[in-house]
Design an enzyme around this catalytic site. Structure first.
Site, PDB file in Angstrom:
ATOM      1  N   GLU A  23       0.791  -1.239   0.000  1.00  0.00           N
ATOM      2  CA  GLU A  23       0.000   0.000   0.000  1.00  0.00           C
ATOM      3  C   GLU A  23       0.824   1.290   0.000  1.00  0.00           C
ATOM      4  O   GLU A  23       0.588   2.175   0.834  1.00  0.00           O
ATOM      5  CB  GLU A  23      -0.972  -0.003   1.188  1.00  0.00           C
ATOM      6  CG  GLU A  23      -1.860  -1.241   1.211  1.00  0.00           C
ATOM      7  CD  GLU A  23      -2.916  -1.201   2.318  1.00  0.00           C
ATOM      8  OE1 GLU A  23      -2.845  -0.307   3.183  1.00  0.00           O
ATOM      9  OE2 GLU A  23      -3.811  -2.060   2.290  1.00  0.00           O
ATOM     10  N   GLU A  51      -6.076 -10.449  -1.976  1.00  0.00           N
ATOM     11  CA  GLU A  51      -6.893 -10.280  -0.760  1.00  0.00           C
ATOM     12  C   GLU A  51      -8.376 -10.160  -1.092  1.00  0.00           C
ATOM     13  O   GLU A  51      -9.098  -9.353  -0.487  1.00  0.00           O
ATOM     14  CB  GLU A  51      -6.419  -9.046   0.020  1.00  0.00           C
ATOM     15  CG  GLU A  51      -4.934  -9.077   0.349  1.00  0.00           C
ATOM     16  CD  GLU A  51      -4.474  -7.938   1.250  1.00  0.00           C
ATOM     17  OE1 GLU A  51      -5.317  -7.233   1.836  1.00  0.00           O
ATOM     18  OE2 GLU A  51      -3.243  -7.756   1.361  1.00  0.00           O
TER      19      GLU A  51
HETATM   20  C1  XIL Z   1      -5.863  -6.664   8.110  1.00  0.00           C
HETATM   21  C2  XIL Z   1      -6.251  -7.834   8.986  1.00  0.00           C
HETATM   22  O1  XIL Z   1      -7.200  -8.635   8.323  1.00  0.00           O
HETATM   23  C3  XIL Z   1      -6.812  -7.314  10.272  1.00  0.00           C
HETATM   24  O2  XIL Z   1      -7.147  -8.371  11.130  1.00  0.00           O
HETATM   25  C4  XIL Z   1      -5.790  -6.387  10.913  1.00  0.00           C
HETATM   26  O3  XIL Z   1      -6.289  -5.848  12.042  1.00  0.00           O
HETATM   27  C5  XIL Z   1      -5.416  -5.278   9.971  1.00  0.00           C
HETATM   28  O4  XIL Z   1      -4.943  -5.829   8.767  1.00  0.00           O
HETATM   29  N1  XIL Z   1      -4.811  -4.874   3.483  1.00  0.00           N
HETATM   30  C6  XIL Z   1      -3.789  -5.713   3.865  1.00  0.00           C
HETATM   31  C7  XIL Z   1      -3.994  -6.647   4.982  1.00  0.00           C
HETATM   32  O5  XIL Z   1      -2.757  -5.773   3.176  1.00  0.00           O
HETATM   33  O6  XIL Z   1      -2.807  -6.924   5.681  1.00  0.00           O
HETATM   34  C8  XIL Z   1      -5.041  -6.133   5.939  1.00  0.00           C
HETATM   35  O7  XIL Z   1      -5.268  -7.119   6.929  1.00  0.00           O
HETATM   36  C9  XIL Z   1      -6.298  -5.788   5.198  1.00  0.00           C
HETATM   37  C10 XIL Z   1      -6.028  -4.703   4.207  1.00  0.00           C
END
Ligand code: XIL
Length: 373
Positions: free
Chosen positions: A154, A269
């Site tokens: 990100e 994701e």
């Molecule tokens: C999220 C997890 O799912 C949560 O449990 C945590 O609190 C925060 O991170 N983008 C990403 C992931 O790259 O690592 C994130 O995961 C969701 C958004």
């Protein structure tokens, strides 16, 4: 899918003559992915796998690869300087390797997972040393066993700078070269791994995501020109029914542009944030499945897309918790009737670990694109 087949695991099904004689079961997601020349995976947590046998079984049936949802992030690994906790990542890696599954390393650098002590140290001019030590510790431990890594997660944020880089700790401490530097650092500790840049918000036909796509392509171009050891692109694919519209041609064009860099692309994701929690569950499931199918149909038309992972397998563990304000809105609309909206429904399995329509959508998307299409 019967419980017996879940327990056997998908691989074993085809080796038992008694099973072979039966009417063929529907394919697992990993089988369908394999027939499409791809891999399927999901984010997971070792503690949940240990506590919930139905989750463990479903993950093994459906997935080639698992992504540590939380345990490999910097703040989870090193809550205090030099005191590192690898226990949950070790447990997940053990579960994966004992069952012949891969892990996808996630994530070395992310602005939301810098431990507070490191945040302070970087802001106070500690230099690159804490970052290098973190990479060395994590990749030194897992760099040989894990073949793919999200190195930077990100980095794009609109509204701050012409180049679209996020105005955060890393940029302030090291300038815009930090991304390239991170890739070189990762390469030094994991010579054979495929190193990924992972990003969100690149999906919809809305102004901010048009900007993000453009800025992301420019960033990839700069990294390639600078000779950064970038091997893969992760598109998070957090879909959101509140965002719309989704344009097939626009997303296909973006994937075509990205493919031009010759890198492999993973959907890393995938999940769906819902819009209308008051709709009947069947309608909610249909809306979730529809957008997942539309998105994956475009993604899997692109030969560079080599893998799809969902962010969790079951809605029991969706990170898309339904927020108090969503609930207020819900109760106002339904006049206090009913049982409440339950969990967010934007993942392939429901909270009772039953396959949901989104699973069918993913399966159908893989089946639509068999190997060599
Ligand atoms: C999220 C997890 O799912 C949560 O449990 C945590 O609190 C925060 O991170 N983008 C990403 C992931 O790259 O690592 C994130 O995961 C969701 C958004």
């Amino acid at each position: 899918m019967s419980r017996r087949n879940l327990l056997l695991g998908a691989g074993a099904l085809f080796t038992l003559p008694t099973e072979r004689a039966r009417a063929p079961e529907r394919a697992s997601l990993r089988e369908a992915a394999a027939r499409s020349g791809r891999r399927f995976g999901a984010a997971a947590r070792a503690e949940q796998i240990a506590a919930e046998p139905d989750l463990a079984e479903a993950l093994l049936v459906e997935c080639d690869a698992l992504t540590p949802e939380i345990s490999m992030k910097w703040d989870a690994i090193e809550p205090e300087p030099g005191r590192r906790d690898f226990s949950r990542s070790d447990a997940l890696l053990r579960f994966a390797t004992e069952n012949g599954r891969a892990l996808h390393g996630h994530t070395l650098i992310w602005h939301r997972s810098i431990p507070p002590w490191a945040e302070a140290a970087l802001a106070e001019g500690a230099g690159w040393a804490p970052v290098a030590a973190h990479f060395e510790a994590v990749l030194g431990r897992y760099g040989n066993e894990i073949a793919t890594w999200d190195v930077v997660n990100e980095p794009i944020d609109t509204g701050h700078r012409m180049d679209g880089l996020r105005d955060g700790t890393f940029l302030r401490a090291f300038g815009e070269g930090y991304i390239e530097r991170a890739f070189h650092e990762a390469r030094a500790h994991a010579p054979g791994a495929v190193l990924f840049l992972n990003e969100y918000g690149l999906d919809y036909d809305i102004p901010v995501e048009r900007d993000r796509r453009y800025l992301f392509l420019k960033l990839v171009e700069r990294l390639r020109q600078a000779g950064a050891p970038l091997g893969g692109i992760g598109l998070q694919g957090h879909l959101d029914l509140r965002k719309g519209p989704f344009s097939e041609p626009l997303f296909a064009g973006f994937l075509r542009d990205l493919s031009g860099f010759g890198l492999e692309i993973h959907i890393t994701e995938l999940d769906v944030r819902e819009h209308d929690l008051t709709a009947p569950p069947l309608v909610r499931d249909r809306l979730v499945a529809e957008i997942a199918k539309r998105y994956l149909d475009v993604a899997l038309d692109c030969a560079a897309v080599r893998a799809v992972s969902t962010w969790g397998l079951s809605t029991r563990h969706s990170w898309l918790a339904i927020e108090p304000e969503d609930l207020d809105f819900y109760w106002r609309l339904v006049g206090g009737q009913g049982k409440g909206p339950g969990f967010n429904r934007g993942l392939p399995y429901d909270s009772d670990m039953r396959p949901a329509p989104m699973r069918e959508a993913i399966l159908a998307a893989f089946e639509r694109r068999p190997l060599g299409f």
